[in-house]
Design a protein around this motif. Structure first.
Motif, PDB file in Angstrom:
ATOM      1  N   GLU A 193       0.824  -1.215   0.000  1.00  0.00           N
ATOM      2  CA  GLU A 193       0.000   0.000   0.000  1.00  0.00           C
ATOM      3  C   GLU A 193       0.856   1.262   0.000  1.00  0.00           C
ATOM      4  N   THR A 194       2.060   1.161   0.575  1.00  0.00           N
ATOM      5  CA  THR A 194       2.918   2.350   0.595  1.00  0.00           C
ATOM      6  C   THR A 194       3.648   2.537  -0.724  1.00  0.00           C
ATOM      7  N   GLY A 195       3.369   1.674  -1.707  1.00  0.00           N
ATOM      8  CA  GLY A 195       3.918   1.914  -3.037  1.00  0.00           C
ATOM      9  C   GLY A 195       4.946   0.898  -3.512  1.00  0.00           C
ATOM     10  N   SER A 196       5.323  -0.088  -2.677  1.00  0.00           N
ATOM     11  CA  SER A 196       6.274  -1.103  -3.154  1.00  0.00           C
ATOM     12  C   SER A 196       5.564  -2.041  -4.118  1.00  0.00           C
ATOM     13  N   LEU A 197       6.184  -2.258  -5.275  1.00  0.00           N
ATOM     14  CA  LEU A 197       5.536  -3.107  -6.270  1.00  0.00           C
ATOM     15  C   LEU A 197       5.742  -4.583  -5.973  1.00  0.00           C
ATOM     16  N   ILE A 198       6.861  -4.899  -5.326  1.00  0.00           N
ATOM     17  CA  ILE A 198       7.108  -6.292  -4.936  1.00  0.00           C
ATOM     18  C   ILE A 198       7.568  -6.324  -3.481  1.00  0.00           C
ATOM     19  N   VAL A 199       6.900  -7.113  -2.674  1.00  0.00           N
ATOM     20  CA  VAL A 199       7.348  -7.333  -1.301  1.00  0.00           C
ATOM     21  C   VAL A 199       7.493  -8.838  -1.122  1.00  0.00           C
ATOM     22  N   ALA A 200       8.725  -9.285  -0.906  1.00  0.00           N
ATOM     23  CA  ALA A 200       8.972 -10.730  -0.845  1.00  0.00           C
ATOM     24  C   ALA A 200       9.337 -11.161   0.559  1.00  0.00           C
ATOM     25  N   ALA A 201       8.988 -12.411   0.880  1.00  0.00           N
ATOM     26  CA  ALA A 201       9.346 -12.960   2.185  1.00  0.00           C
ATOM     27  C   ALA A 201      10.743 -13.565   2.093  1.00  0.00           C
ATOM     28  N   LYS A 202      11.561 -13.228   3.081  1.00  0.00           N
ATOM     29  CA  LYS A 202      12.942 -13.721   3.063  1.00  0.00           C
ATOM     30  C   LYS A 202      13.171 -14.527   4.324  1.00  0.00           C
ATOM     31  N   ARG A 203      13.593 -15.769   4.172  1.00  0.00           N
ATOM     32  CA  ARG A 203      13.776 -16.595   5.371  1.00  0.00           C
ATOM     33  C   ARG A 203      15.117 -16.279   6.023  1.00  0.00           C
ATOM     34  N   ILE A 204      15.096 -16.214   7.350  1.00  0.00           N
ATOM     35  CA  ILE A 204      16.350 -15.900   8.031  1.00  0.00           C
ATOM     36  C   ILE A 204      17.007 -17.157   8.582  1.00  0.00           C
ATOM     37  N   ASN A 205      16.329 -18.279   8.521  1.00  0.00           N
ATOM     38  CA  ASN A 205      16.999 -19.515   8.968  1.00  0.00           C
ATOM     39  C   ASN A 205      16.811 -20.603   7.941  1.00  0.00           C
ATOM     40  N   ARG A 206      17.836 -21.427   7.813  1.00  0.00           N
ATOM     41  CA  ARG A 206      17.673 -22.611   6.979  1.00  0.00           C
ATOM     42  C   ARG A 206      17.919 -23.832   7.845  1.00  0.00           C
ATOM     43  N   LYS A 207      17.631 -23.657   9.145  1.00  0.00           N
ATOM     44  CA  LYS A 207      18.001 -24.752  10.050  1.00  0.00           C
ATOM     45  C   LYS A 207      17.150 -26.011   9.827  1.00  0.00           C
ATOM     46  N   ASN A 208      15.999 -25.832   9.171  1.00  0.00           N
ATOM     47  CA  ASN A 208      15.179 -27.001   8.882  1.00  0.00           C
ATOM     48  C   ASN A 208      15.617 -27.732   7.622  1.00  0.00           C
ATOM     49  N   ASP A 209      16.575 -27.133   6.909  1.00  0.00           N
ATOM     50  CA  ASP A 209      17.126 -27.827   5.746  1.00  0.00           C
ATOM     51  C   ASP A 209      18.363 -28.586   6.199  1.00  0.00           C
ATOM     52  N   ASN A 210      18.634 -29.704   5.576  1.00  0.00           N
ATOM     53  CA  ASN A 210      19.857 -30.411   5.961  1.00  0.00           C
ATOM     54  C   ASN A 210      21.088 -29.727   5.370  1.00  0.00           C
ATOM     55  N   PHE A 211      22.243 -30.181   5.833  1.00  0.00           N
ATOM     56  CA  PHE A 211      23.527 -29.594   5.430  1.00  0.00           C
ATOM     57  C   PHE A 211      23.631 -29.502   3.911  1.00  0.00           C
ATOM     58  N   PHE A 212      23.237 -30.601   3.263  1.00  0.00           N
ATOM     59  CA  PHE A 212      23.372 -30.653   1.811  1.00  0.00           C
ATOM     60  C   PHE A 212      22.504 -29.604   1.114  1.00  0.00           C
ATOM     61  N   LYS A 213      21.214 -29.543   1.517  1.00  0.00           N
ATOM     62  CA  LYS A 213      20.285 -28.635   0.838  1.00  0.00           C
ATOM     63  C   LYS A 213      20.712 -27.174   1.036  1.00  0.00           C
ATOM     64  N   ARG A 214      21.161 -26.877   2.275  1.00  0.00           N
ATOM     65  CA  ARG A 214      21.573 -25.516   2.595  1.00  0.00           C
ATOM     66  C   ARG A 214      22.737 -25.086   1.708  1.00  0.00           C
ATOM     67  N   ASN A 215      23.756 -25.949   1.645  1.00  0.00           N
ATOM     68  CA  ASN A 215      24.953 -25.572   0.903  1.00  0.00           C
ATOM     69  C   ASN A 215      24.755 -25.599  -0.599  1.00  0.00           C
ATOM     70  N   SER A 216      23.965 -26.569  -1.075  1.00  0.00           N
ATOM     71  CA  SER A 216      23.747 -26.606  -2.514  1.00  0.00           C
ATOM     72  C   SER A 216      22.930 -25.386  -2.926  1.00  0.00           C
ATOM     73  N   ALA A 217      21.990 -24.964  -2.068  1.00  0.00           N
ATOM     74  CA  ALA A 217      21.193 -23.774  -2.387  1.00  0.00           C
ATOM     75  C   ALA A 217      22.098 -22.546  -2.454  1.00  0.00           C
ATOM     76  N   ASN A 218      22.992 -22.412  -1.471  1.00  0.00           N
ATOM     77  CA  ASN A 218      23.914 -21.268  -1.483  1.00  0.00           C
ATOM     78  C   ASN A 218      24.757 -21.253  -2.740  1.00  0.00           C
ATOM     79  N   PHE A 219      25.265 -22.429  -3.099  1.00  0.00           N
ATOM     80  CA  PHE A 219      26.114 -22.535  -4.280  1.00  0.00           C
ATOM     81  C   PHE A 219      25.324 -22.149  -5.525  1.00  0.00           C
ATOM     82  N   PHE A 220      24.066 -22.597  -5.600  1.00  0.00           N
ATOM     83  CA  PHE A 220      23.233 -22.282  -6.751  1.00  0.00           C
ATOM     84  C   PHE A 220      23.028 -20.769  -6.887  1.00  0.00           C
TER      85      PHE A 220
END
Ligand code: UDP
Ligand code: MG
Length: 310
Positions: A114-141
């Motif tokens: 409403e204040t005029g932002s055309l896109i407001v996205a949700a950003k997760r601050i933890n990836r603790k529910n992802d396993n080691f592999f998923k977290r690191n492969s996501a970062n690499f991607f």
């Protein structure tokens, strides 16, 4: 004055166990937002469980539900595309049904929108529910993606966001068949605002994305938004030519002016194996792009709808 409409789009693939929990939560939240009307668009992406029956039942209670029933499973990216295509709202919110995208954020998103932002996205601050592999492969991607392509894809941001109609109309112009939504969402640009949240585990059911599906999606994303891999092949080839030229000069010199002779079967075998494999690997990369062109020229529709329940 007529209230503005906001569309919420939810892809569904075998989510019998999550749908009711989700709709109860969502309906509480949107009924507390009095300023707008909402349309809740479920896309049934070829579920083989009783998801559709459940949705049809819920539709009797919640009148603003729209159900798009696909003829088969086309994948989450196609489901989101259909939701966007059929949405009528002034703003559109794609959200997962498993409550990993907390519907509570919708209130905050709308306030920022409403204040005029055309896109407001949700950003997760933890990836603790992802396993080691998923977290690191996501970062690499994300690292590779931002290094190799022009679109700027923010790390730890999924599809959950609010997009103004302006952006949605821009995205609708992108008619490509290879639909990597994160990339398509990022492509129009504009300023993206973020709301941070903690990502919880799925409330019920299990993830629909295994290792192979995720790898496929990553390759899909990279090759859809960048031709850098092709350029790397040329660079590698060029480097190889220079090396072999220098090496042959050295060997000719040794043959003519010294007693030393290069020997070794193993050395040769390794070189042949190395370049053989490199070539096959590079063929594979070229193949990825040819495959993409193949699907683009066939120009098949992104999805087929069996029925729309309005
Ligand atoms: N989904 C879909 N089609 C598919 C796979 C998934 O519509 O082929 C939907 C699924 O029902 C859910 C959302 O996409 O609403 C996200 O899926 P999931 O939670 O399994 O992904 P994850 O959170 O594990 O990445
Ligand atoms: Mg999930």
């Amino acid at each position: 004055m007529k209230k503005k409409l906001i569309s919420v789009i939810i892809p569904i693939f075998n989510e019998y166990h999550t749908i009711s929990i989700f709709i109860n939560k969502l309906s509480k939240i949107i009924s507390s937002i009095k300023k707008y009307n909402f349309e809740i668009i479920f896309i049934n992406d070829g579920s083989s469980d009783k998801s559709l029956d459940l949705l049809l039942n819920l539709k009797k209670k919640f009148k603003n539900i729209v159900i798009i029933d696909f003829s088969r499973n086309f994948g989450k990216e196609s489901a989101l595309t259909a939701g966007i295509d059929l949405s009528k709202g002034q703003a559109v919110i794609p959200i997962d049904v498993d409550l990993q995208d907390p519907p509570e954020l919708i209130t905050k998103m709308i306030k920022k929108w409403e204040t005029g932002s055309l896109i407001v996205a949700a950003k997760r601050i933890n990836r603790k529910n992802d396993n080691f592999f998923k977290r690191n492969s996501a970062n690499f991607f994300y690292y590779l993606m931002n290094l190799l392509s022009n679109v700027n894809i923010s790390k730890n941001v999924g599809d959950f966001r609010i997009m103004d109609r302006v952006v949605v109309d821009d995205i609708k112009k992108l008619n490509e068949k290879n639909r990597f939504m994160k990339g398509l969402f990022a492509w129009p640009g504009y300023n993206i605002e973020y709301i941070e949240y903690k990502r919880e585990r799925r409330v019920a059911g299990s993830t629909k994305f295994n290792f192979f599906k995720l790898t496929r999606l990553a390759i899909e994303g990279l090759t859809s938004f960048s031709t850098a891999p092709l350029k790397i092949i040329s660079l590698f080839g060029f480097f190889g030519i220079i090396c072999s030229f220098v090496l042959s000069l050295i060997i000719i010199y040794q043959r003519l002016f010294t007693e030393y002779l290069v020997s070794g079967y193993a050395f040769l075998a390794i070189i042949i194996l190395f370049f053989g494999s490199v070539q096959i690997f590079f063929f594979g990369i070229v193949g990825e792009y040819i495959g993409k062109i193949y699907f683009e020229v066939k120009n098949r529709p992104h999805y087929l709808i069996k029925k729309i329940y309005k």
